[in-house]
Design a protein around this motif. Structure first.
Motif, PDB file in Angstrom:
ATOM      1  N   ARG A  30      41.701  37.584  55.296  1.00  0.00           N
ATOM      2  CA  ARG A  30      41.244  36.510  54.410  1.00  0.00           C
ATOM      3  C   ARG A  30      40.330  37.019  53.304  1.00  0.00           C
ATOM      4  O   ARG A  30      40.152  36.349  52.301  1.00  0.00           O
ATOM      5  CB  ARG A  30      40.529  35.417  55.205  1.00  0.00           C
ATOM      6  CG  ARG A  30      41.346  34.753  56.291  1.00  0.00           C
ATOM      7  CD  ARG A  30      42.791  34.389  55.973  1.00  0.00           C
ATOM      8  NE  ARG A  30      42.995  33.546  54.825  1.00  0.00           N
ATOM      9  CZ  ARG A  30      44.187  33.334  54.261  1.00  0.00           C
ATOM     10  NH1 ARG A  30      45.266  33.920  54.739  1.00  0.00           N
ATOM     11  NH2 ARG A  30      44.315  32.557  53.223  1.00  0.00           N
ATOM     12  N   CYS A  31      39.729  38.194  53.482  1.00  0.00           N
ATOM     13  CA  CYS A  31      38.806  38.723  52.478  1.00  0.00           C
ATOM     14  C   CYS A  31      39.480  39.851  51.700  1.00  0.00           C
ATOM     15  O   CYS A  31      39.702  40.934  52.252  1.00  0.00           O
ATOM     16  CB  CYS A  31      37.529  39.229  53.141  1.00  0.00           C
ATOM     17  SG  CYS A  31      36.373  39.932  51.940  1.00  0.00           S
ATOM     18  N   PRO A  32      39.797  39.637  50.427  1.00  0.00           N
ATOM     19  CA  PRO A  32      40.460  40.697  49.664  1.00  0.00           C
ATOM     20  C   PRO A  32      39.592  41.936  49.492  1.00  0.00           C
ATOM     21  O   PRO A  32      40.105  43.045  49.413  1.00  0.00           O
ATOM     22  CB  PRO A  32      40.765  40.040  48.316  1.00  0.00           C
ATOM     23  CG  PRO A  32      39.816  38.895  48.215  1.00  0.00           C
ATOM     24  CD  PRO A  32      39.553  38.442  49.620  1.00  0.00           C
ATOM     25  N   PHE A  33      38.278  41.774  49.487  1.00  0.00           N
ATOM     26  CA  PHE A  33      37.386  42.930  49.334  1.00  0.00           C
ATOM     27  C   PHE A  33      37.520  43.884  50.516  1.00  0.00           C
ATOM     28  O   PHE A  33      37.541  45.099  50.354  1.00  0.00           O
ATOM     29  CB  PHE A  33      35.932  42.486  49.174  1.00  0.00           C
ATOM     30  CG  PHE A  33      35.691  41.681  47.938  1.00  0.00           C
ATOM     31  CD1 PHE A  33      35.719  42.282  46.689  1.00  0.00           C
ATOM     32  CD2 PHE A  33      35.455  40.323  48.008  1.00  0.00           C
ATOM     33  CE1 PHE A  33      35.508  41.547  45.534  1.00  0.00           C
ATOM     34  CE2 PHE A  33      35.243  39.576  46.867  1.00  0.00           C
ATOM     35  CZ  PHE A  33      35.273  40.180  45.620  1.00  0.00           C
ATOM     36  N   THR A  34      37.636  43.334  51.716  1.00  0.00           N
ATOM     37  CA  THR A  34      37.789  44.151  52.918  1.00  0.00           C
ATOM     38  C   THR A  34      39.095  44.934  52.875  1.00  0.00           C
ATOM     39  O   THR A  34      39.136  46.126  53.162  1.00  0.00           O
ATOM     40  CB  THR A  34      37.749  43.263  54.179  1.00  0.00           C
ATOM     41  OG1 THR A  34      36.506  42.554  54.191  1.00  0.00           O
ATOM     42  CG2 THR A  34      37.885  44.080  55.444  1.00  0.00           C
ATOM     43  N   ALA A  35      40.170  44.260  52.512  1.00  0.00           N
ATOM     44  CA  ALA A  35      41.481  44.917  52.448  1.00  0.00           C
ATOM     45  C   ALA A  35      41.500  45.996  51.373  1.00  0.00           C
ATOM     46  O   ALA A  35      41.988  47.107  51.599  1.00  0.00           O
ATOM     47  CB  ALA A  35      42.568  43.880  52.191  1.00  0.00           C
ATOM     48  N   LEU A  36      40.962  45.697  50.199  1.00  0.00           N
ATOM     49  CA  LEU A  36      40.976  46.666  49.098  1.00  0.00           C
ATOM     50  C   LEU A  36      40.063  47.854  49.363  1.00  0.00           C
ATOM     51  O   LEU A  36      40.344  48.970  48.910  1.00  0.00           O
ATOM     52  CB  LEU A  36      40.589  45.976  47.791  1.00  0.00           C
ATOM     53  CG  LEU A  36      41.600  44.973  47.251  1.00  0.00           C
ATOM     54  CD1 LEU A  36      41.007  44.169  46.096  1.00  0.00           C
ATOM     55  CD2 LEU A  36      42.884  45.671  46.825  1.00  0.00           C
ATOM     56  N   ALA A  37      38.997  47.643  50.111  1.00  0.00           N
ATOM     57  CA  ALA A  37      38.056  48.731  50.395  1.00  0.00           C
ATOM     58  C   ALA A  37      38.695  49.841  51.222  1.00  0.00           C
ATOM     59  O   ALA A  37      38.195  50.961  51.240  1.00  0.00           O
ATOM     60  CB  ALA A  37      36.823  48.181  51.107  1.00  0.00           C
ATOM     61  N   ARG A  38      39.816  49.566  51.875  1.00  0.00           N
ATOM     62  CA  ARG A  38      40.517  50.593  52.658  1.00  0.00           C
ATOM     63  C   ARG A  38      41.305  51.558  51.774  1.00  0.00           C
ATOM     64  O   ARG A  38      41.764  52.594  52.245  1.00  0.00           O
ATOM     65  CB  ARG A  38      41.470  49.927  53.642  1.00  0.00           C
ATOM     66  CG  ARG A  38      40.774  49.120  54.702  1.00  0.00           C
ATOM     67  CD  ARG A  38      41.770  48.561  55.718  1.00  0.00           C
ATOM     68  NE  ARG A  38      41.166  47.488  56.465  1.00  0.00           N
ATOM     69  CZ  ARG A  38      41.534  46.213  56.413  1.00  0.00           C
ATOM     70  NH1 ARG A  38      42.567  45.855  55.660  1.00  0.00           N
ATOM     71  NH2 ARG A  38      40.914  45.305  57.112  1.00  0.00           N
ATOM     72  N   LEU A  39      41.483  51.215  50.505  1.00  0.00           N
ATOM     73  CA  LEU A  39      42.256  52.055  49.579  1.00  0.00           C
ATOM     74  C   LEU A  39      41.349  53.053  48.870  1.00  0.00           C
ATOM     75  O   LEU A  39      40.162  52.796  48.669  1.00  0.00           O
ATOM     76  CB  LEU A  39      42.960  51.184  48.531  1.00  0.00           C
ATOM     77  CG  LEU A  39      43.970  50.176  49.049  1.00  0.00           C
ATOM     78  CD1 LEU A  39      44.489  49.317  47.895  1.00  0.00           C
ATOM     79  CD2 LEU A  39      45.115  50.883  49.742  1.00  0.00           C
ATOM     80  N   GLU A  40      41.941  54.168  48.477  1.00  0.00           N
ATOM     81  CA  GLU A  40      41.239  55.147  47.652  1.00  0.00           C
ATOM     82  C   GLU A  40      41.380  54.747  46.186  1.00  0.00           C
ATOM     83  O   GLU A  40      42.447  54.276  45.777  1.00  0.00           O
ATOM     84  CB  GLU A  40      41.852  56.539  47.849  1.00  0.00           C
ATOM     85  CG  GLU A  40      41.676  57.094  49.248  1.00  0.00           C
ATOM     86  CD  GLU A  40      40.231  57.417  49.567  1.00  0.00           C
ATOM     87  OE1 GLU A  40      39.492  57.841  48.653  1.00  0.00           O
ATOM     88  OE2 GLU A  40      39.834  57.212  50.729  1.00  0.00           O
ATOM     89  N   PRO A  41      40.343  54.939  45.376  1.00  0.00           N
ATOM     90  CA  PRO A  41      40.499  54.682  43.949  1.00  0.00           C
ATOM     91  C   PRO A  41      41.591  55.574  43.365  1.00  0.00           C
ATOM     92  O   PRO A  41      41.756  56.722  43.785  1.00  0.00           O
ATOM     93  CB  PRO A  41      39.138  55.046  43.364  1.00  0.00           C
ATOM     94  CG  PRO A  41      38.184  54.924  44.518  1.00  0.00           C
ATOM     95  CD  PRO A  41      38.983  55.329  45.726  1.00  0.00           C
ATOM     96  N   GLY A  42      42.340  55.055  42.451  1.00  0.00           N
ATOM     97  CA  GLY A  42      43.411  55.798  41.802  1.00  0.00           C
ATOM     98  C   GLY A  42      44.547  54.870  41.409  1.00  0.00           C
ATOM     99  O   GLY A  42      44.450  53.652  41.564  1.00  0.00           O
ATOM    100  N   PRO A  43      45.620  55.443  40.908  1.00  0.00           N
ATOM    101  CA  PRO A  43      46.747  54.621  40.471  1.00  0.00           C
ATOM    102  C   PRO A  43      47.315  53.789  41.621  1.00  0.00           C
ATOM    103  O   PRO A  43      47.415  54.258  42.752  1.00  0.00           O
ATOM    104  CB  PRO A  43      47.780  55.642  39.991  1.00  0.00           C
ATOM    105  CG  PRO A  43      47.004  56.875  39.702  1.00  0.00           C
ATOM    106  CD  PRO A  43      45.855  56.867  40.668  1.00  0.00           C
ATOM    107  N   LEU A  44      47.636  52.565  41.295  1.00  0.00           N
ATOM    108  CA  LEU A  44      48.277  51.678  42.252  1.00  0.00           C
ATOM    109  C   LEU A  44      49.115  50.671  41.487  1.00  0.00           C
ATOM    110  O   LEU A  44      49.050  50.600  40.265  1.00  0.00           O
ATOM    111  CB  LEU A  44      47.243  50.984  43.157  1.00  0.00           C
ATOM    112  CG  LEU A  44      46.128  50.152  42.514  1.00  0.00           C
ATOM    113  CD1 LEU A  44      46.600  48.779  42.072  1.00  0.00           C
ATOM    114  CD2 LEU A  44      44.993  49.994  43.487  1.00  0.00           C
TER     115      LEU A  44
END
Length: 99
Positions: A30-44
Motif C-alpha cells: 500500500r505504500c509506494p515509498f516502501t516498494a520503491l525504496a527496494r530499488l537501486e537508483p538508476g534507469p528504470l
C-alpha cells in the motif's frame, strides 16, 4: 512513429537488469515509498495502465517477473496522464534528485 507492440512480447524481450515500476491499483504494497525504496537508483521504466486498467492476464504476467515492482498510487483510480505524473513524482522523491 514506431509500431505498437503487445505487452507480452515487450516483456519477453525486456532487459531484466532494468526495473519496471508497474502502477497497479491491486498492489498488495500500500505504500509506494516502501516498494520503491527496494530499488537501486538508476534507469528504470514506468508502466501506467490504459484508461480502464490492465487485464487480469497482463497483471499476472507483470507480477510474475522479478524485475517488476508493483506500486499503488492510492485508493482512487487516476486518469492515465495523471497517474504518470504522480508516479514520476514518487519515483523522483525516492530514487531521484529529491533524495
Amino acid at each position: 512513429m514506431s509500431a505498437t507492440e503487445k505487452l507480452d512480447s515487450v516483456i519477453a524481450g525486456w532487459d531484466a537488469t532494468r526495473p519496471i515500476v508497474f502502477c497497479d491499483e491491486d498492489s498488495e504494497e500500500r505504500c509506494p515509498f516502501t516498494a520503491l525504496a527496494r530499488l537501486e537508483p538508476g534507469p528504470l521504466a514506468l508502466l501506467v495502465g490504459p484508461e480502464g486498467g490492465f487485464e487480469d492476464g497482463e497483471r499476472a504476467l507483470l507480477s510474475s517477473k522479478p524485475f517488476v515492482t508493483r506500486i499503488s498510487l492510492g485508493p482512487r483510480i487516476l486518469r492515465a496522464d495523471t497517474a504518470a505524473v504522480a508516479a514520476l513524482a514518487l519515483v523522483n522523491a525516492v530514487l531521484g534528485d529529491w533524495r
